[in-house]
Write an enzyme that holds these catalytic residues in place. Structure first.
Site, short mmCIF file in Angstrom:
data_model
loop_
_atom_site.label_atom_id
_atom_site.label_comp_id
_atom_site.label_asym_id
_atom_site.label_seq_id
_atom_site.Cartn_x
_atom_site.Cartn_y
_atom_site.Cartn_z
N PRO A 1 0.80 -1.23 0.00
CA PRO A 1 0.00 0.00 0.00
C PRO A 1 0.83 1.28 0.00
CG PRO A 1 -0.12 -1.09 2.13
CD PRO A 1 0.52 -2.06 1.18
N ASN A 2 0.36 2.21 -0.82
CA ASN A 2 0.88 3.57 -0.94
C ASN A 2 2.20 3.67 -1.70
OD1 ASN A 2 -1.26 4.89 0.55
ND2 ASN A 2 -0.42 3.87 2.35
N ARG B 1 5.92 12.42 -2.58
CA ARG B 1 5.92 13.06 -1.26
C ARG B 1 6.95 12.38 -0.37
NH1 ARG B 1 1.32 12.15 1.72
NH2 ARG B 1 2.13 13.64 3.20
N TYR C 1 11.62 8.45 1.71
CA TYR C 1 11.49 7.40 0.69
C TYR C 1 12.26 7.67 -0.60
CZ TYR C 1 7.76 5.91 3.79
OH TYR C 1 7.05 5.50 4.89
N ASN D 1 7.97 -5.73 -0.57
CA ASN D 1 7.83 -4.54 0.27
C ASN D 1 6.35 -4.45 0.60
OD1 ASN D 1 7.65 -2.13 1.57
ND2 ASN D 1 8.96 -1.01 0.14
N ALA E 1 2.92 -0.81 5.02
CA ALA E 1 2.42 -0.83 6.39
C ALA E 1 1.83 -2.19 6.78
CB ALA E 1 1.37 0.26 6.57
N HIS F 1 3.61 -4.54 9.33
CA HIS F 1 3.50 -4.41 10.78
C HIS F 1 2.20 -4.95 11.34
CE1 HIS F 1 6.81 -1.85 9.71
NE2 HIS F 1 6.01 -0.99 9.10
N ASP G 1 0.87 -15.67 6.89
CA ASP G 1 0.36 -17.01 6.61
C ASP G 1 0.51 -17.37 5.14
OD1 ASP G 1 -0.30 -17.34 9.26
OD2 ASP G 1 -2.45 -17.03 8.99
N HIS H 1 12.43 -2.95 2.70
CA HIS H 1 11.91 -1.61 2.99
C HIS H 1 12.88 -0.57 2.49
CE1 HIS H 1 8.75 -3.32 5.38
NE2 HIS H 1 9.65 -4.07 5.97
N LEU H 2 12.34 0.51 1.98
CA LEU H 2 13.17 1.65 1.58
C LEU H 2 13.83 2.28 2.79
CD1 LEU H 2 10.37 2.93 -0.70
CD2 LEU H 2 12.66 2.53 -1.59
N ARG I 1 12.56 4.45 13.06
CA ARG I 1 11.33 5.25 12.95
C ARG I 1 10.40 4.97 14.15
NH1 ARG I 1 9.04 4.77 7.05
NH2 ARG I 1 7.88 6.58 7.83
O1 CA2 Z 1 10.23 1.90 4.09
C1 CA2 Z 1 9.41 1.21 3.47
O2 CA2 Z 1 9.64 0.74 2.36
C2 CA2 Z 1 8.02 0.99 4.09
O3 CA2 Z 1 7.59 -0.31 3.71
C3 CA2 Z 1 7.12 2.05 3.49
C4 CA2 Z 1 5.72 2.03 4.07
C5 CA2 Z 1 5.77 2.06 5.58
O4 CA2 Z 1 4.45 1.93 6.12
C6 CA2 Z 1 6.64 0.96 6.15
O5 CA2 Z 1 6.69 1.12 7.57
C7 CA2 Z 1 8.05 1.07 5.59
C8 CA2 Z 1 4.92 3.25 3.60
C9 CA2 Z 1 4.91 3.48 2.13
C10 CA2 Z 1 4.36 4.86 1.92
O6 CA2 Z 1 4.79 5.32 0.68
C11 CA2 Z 1 4.70 6.67 0.45
C12 CA2 Z 1 5.07 7.06 -0.79
C13 CA2 Z 1 5.02 8.40 -1.10
C14 CA2 Z 1 4.57 9.33 -0.18
C15 CA2 Z 1 4.20 8.92 1.06
C16 CA2 Z 1 4.26 7.57 1.37
#
Ligand code: CA2
Length: 147
Positions: A9-10, A17, A22, A73, A76, A79, A86, A99-100, A106
């Protein structure tokens, strides 16, 4: 050798952003770099992204017959998702958690990973370069465990 790079997700918003956390690369930039590296390593990659937990579970199930290993990857869901954990266990596939950002540097809620115990390893904190590191790692792992 065929590797699935699965993004949660995201991550479709990468590059738009929070570049301090990231980076500035988009997911398309990362995919292009992975395809170039895959060619150099003599493997193929499929790149997928979903914002939906069930779709990620489905992608892992499909990878059982369609891929040799997975770079995940899970965003979220890392977590929170026992369903993803599973699914990784159920498929028995070699999965690298990626993870990036360095999640341990964090918020405390990012210090826990539901999936790490069922993955072969974790790569995090190296930004977009981590995808290349993970690709090299899974190709080396599968090569060493072939046959
Ligand atoms: O560091 C990572 O790759 C994460 O998997 C990124 C997730 C975060 O919830 C994990 O804890 C660590 C979040 C991805 C959000 O991606 C964004 C991309 C652009 C702008 C804002 C968020």
């Amino acid at each position: 050798m065929h590797i699935l790079v699965l993004n949660g997700p995201n991550l479709n918003l990468l590059g738009t952003r929070e570049p301090d956390i990231y980076g500035r690369d988009t997911l398309a930039d990362i995919e292009a770099a992975c395809r170039t590296l895959a060619g150099d390593l003599g493997v193929t990659v499929a790149f997928e992204q979903s914002n939906h937990e069930g779709a990620l579970v489905d992608a892992l199930h499909a990878a059982r017959t369609g891929a040799d290993g997975v770079i995940l990857n899970a965003g979220a869901y890392t977590h929170t998702s026992i369903a993803l954990r599973d699914a990784i266990s159920a498929t028995g596939m070699a999965v690298i958690e990626l993870h990036l950002s360095n999640t341990h540097a964090r918020e405390t809620f990012r210090h826990v990973s539901m999936i790490a115990p069922v993955c072969i390893g974790v790569i995090q904190g190296f930004g977009a370069a981590g995808y290349g590191l993970a690709l090299r790692a899974i190709v080396a792992h599968l090569g060493a465990h072939a046959g």
